[in-house]
Design an enzyme around this catalytic site. Structure first.
Site: not given
Ligand code: TNX
Length: 468
Positions: A280
């Site tokens: 992300e």
């Molecule tokens: C996505 S999954 C994220 C996290 C959040 C999560 C909540 C991932 C690699 N990154 O930063 O906590 O969704 O479900």
């Protein structure tokens, strides 16, 4: 544990092979039944909670003909023989024995895992859990033969591991007011961390530490503004947004910091993996993401570790031993498929099947729902080798169930989202595909209700299960 006599196969995860001999059974008698174990298995024997003796009716043994994590359990009218390919294999057999209770049904179980990596993840950044709470969690996980605990140690809202030379990471970003809503402060000292790692190792669990970068680093910037692009102070964040912070790819200071952190973490880690996040990075320009990862991906290897990253890293050239962790809900991912074709191993954690922080249904008081609702049946009824085209059985290192902690405020909250879905994912990761079916699983799962209640373990009384 209930004293009810069960059928031999009433175990989660379901064993690879079960041959009941209903005429025979063996009752463990408090103060009467003892365990005999050769010296390398005395520690494992301790997990049975029975006295050691030279001529115990329960005999533990090593059998070099078995794979390391495999075990063979034979229960007759006169006693129990449990042999494993290694102490770890015997330990998994001990978990099977414990689930069978005190009145052991006769027969033979021969068992081994489908996947080498059977993981759970705990997010300590959005809400901190203490060493004692993490250890109690490990005790619950190993009952289902989970053998890796991934600790998400850092994120925008907090930094949870002491790093010598960078004291403000934990003084400031592990201090009061950190975590989502400022409600989850705390951090692990080097000593705490070593203690958790040792406790896990005694239970054959490998700790997989994650330092998330280049995104998810607001807590770093709050503690050390000199690592931001413009050197200006940054406000702490206690909301649950993602994708707004980034380490700066074009500055040497960034890599000095990253090297120190990864060297510290590697030094604390007997296990083979360092997880560097990589997810992300919405505010990192793609060129900078590539530049950063090309510098950072080889670092764990210099400390003798294999790098793991969330699947966004699959777009970059990866070291040969790199592991890619797939987390999204899409049906396909070309970059992950290409990485698998090039020999990289994959951990399968699709959010719509394994994310323990998703709500069970619309009424669940905790959790998120960006990946939809995750019922117990949805967590159970899927196959990792059919999840992503191009990522077949041979490419899969294993399966992991992450628990993100944005909505958690207590251990009860953590357990409520973990149970009973973690046992479902654990069976997906351990049991052979053709030995699994939902009607059998939901029946076996029902027996855990009274045990969890008796032990004070909070869990979701899902209406999908006819709880005993
Ligand atoms: C996505 S999954 C994220 C996290 C959040 C999560 C909540 C991932 C690699 N990154 O930063 O906590 O969704 O479900």
């Amino acid at each position: 544990m209930s004293d009810r006599t069960q059928r031999l196969g009433d175990v989660i995860p379901r064993p690879a092979s079960v041959r009941p001999v209903p005429a025979a059974s063996f009752a463990i008698i408090d103060g009467g039944t003892a365990v005999s174990a050769p010296p390398p298995l005395e520690g494992v024997a301790g997990h049975l909670g029975l006295p050691l003796a030279a001529d115990g009716a329960i005999v533990l043994a090593l059998d070099e003909a078995l794979p390391a994590e495999a075990y063979r359990l034979e229960i007759t009218a006169t006693g129990v023989t449990l042999a494993g390919g290694s102490p770890q294999g015997v330990f998994w057999g001990v978990q099977t024995l414990r689930q069978l209770g005190r009145n052991l049904p006769g027969g033979v179980i021969e068992d081994h895992p489908r996947y080498a990596y059977r993981g759970a993840m705990l997010d300590l950044a959005r809400h901190f859990f203490t060493p004692a709470q993490i250890k109690a969690h490990i005790d619950l996980l190993v009952q289902f033969k989970i053998n890796h605990l991934h600790l998400h140690l850092t994120d925008d809202q907090g930094w949870r591991l002491e790093i010598p030379g960078w004291p403000r990471l934990t003084e400031v970003s592990g201090g009061p007011g950190t975590g989502v809503d400022g409600a989850g402060p705390g951090f692990l000292t080097l000593g705490d961390y070593a203690d958790v790692v040792a406790y896990a190792a005694d239970r054959f669990v490998t700790i997989v530490p994650e330092i998330d970068m280049p995104g998810h680093v607001n807590a770093v910037h709050v503690a050390y503004p000199e690592l931001t692009a413009d050197g200006q102070p940054v406000a702490p964040r206690t909301d649950a947004e993602v994708g707004y912070s980034s380490l700066v790819a074009g500055r040497e200071e960034t890599y000095t910091f990253v090297e120190t952190v990864l060297k510290t973490v590697a030094g604390l880690t007997p296990g083979p993996y360092l997880h560097i996040g990589g997810d992300e990075c919405l505010s990192t320009p793609p060129e900078d993401y590539r530049t950063f990862l090309e510098r950072v991906l080889p670092i764990p290897g210099r400390f003798g570790k294999s790098v793991i990253g969330w699947h966004e890293i699959a777009g970059v050239d990866l070291p040969e031993d790199a592991v890619v962790q797939y987390w999204r809900i899409e049906a396909t991912d070309d970059a992950v498929a290409r990485a698998a074709a090039a020999g990289r191993r994959v951990i399968v954690s699709p959010a719509d099947r394994t994310y323990l922080d998703m709500k069970y249904d619309a009424d669940t008081p905790l959790g998120l729902d960006w990946a939809g609702h995750l019922s117990v049946e949805r967590a159970y009824d899927w196959d990792p080798a059919e999840r992503l085209p191009g990522v077949g059985e041979d490419a899969i290192l294993g399966v992991e169930a992450p628990l993100w902690s944005e909505t958690l405020r207590s251990v009860d909250d953590m357990r409520y989202l973990t149970f009973p879905r973690l046992p479902a994912v654990a069976e997906v990761a351990w049991s052979p595909r053709d030995g699994r079916d939902w009607p059998s699983f939901r029946e076996r799962l029902a027996a855990f209700g009274p045990r969890w209640t008796a032990d004070g373990i909070s869990f979701h009384r899902s209406p999908e299960i006819d709880w005993h």
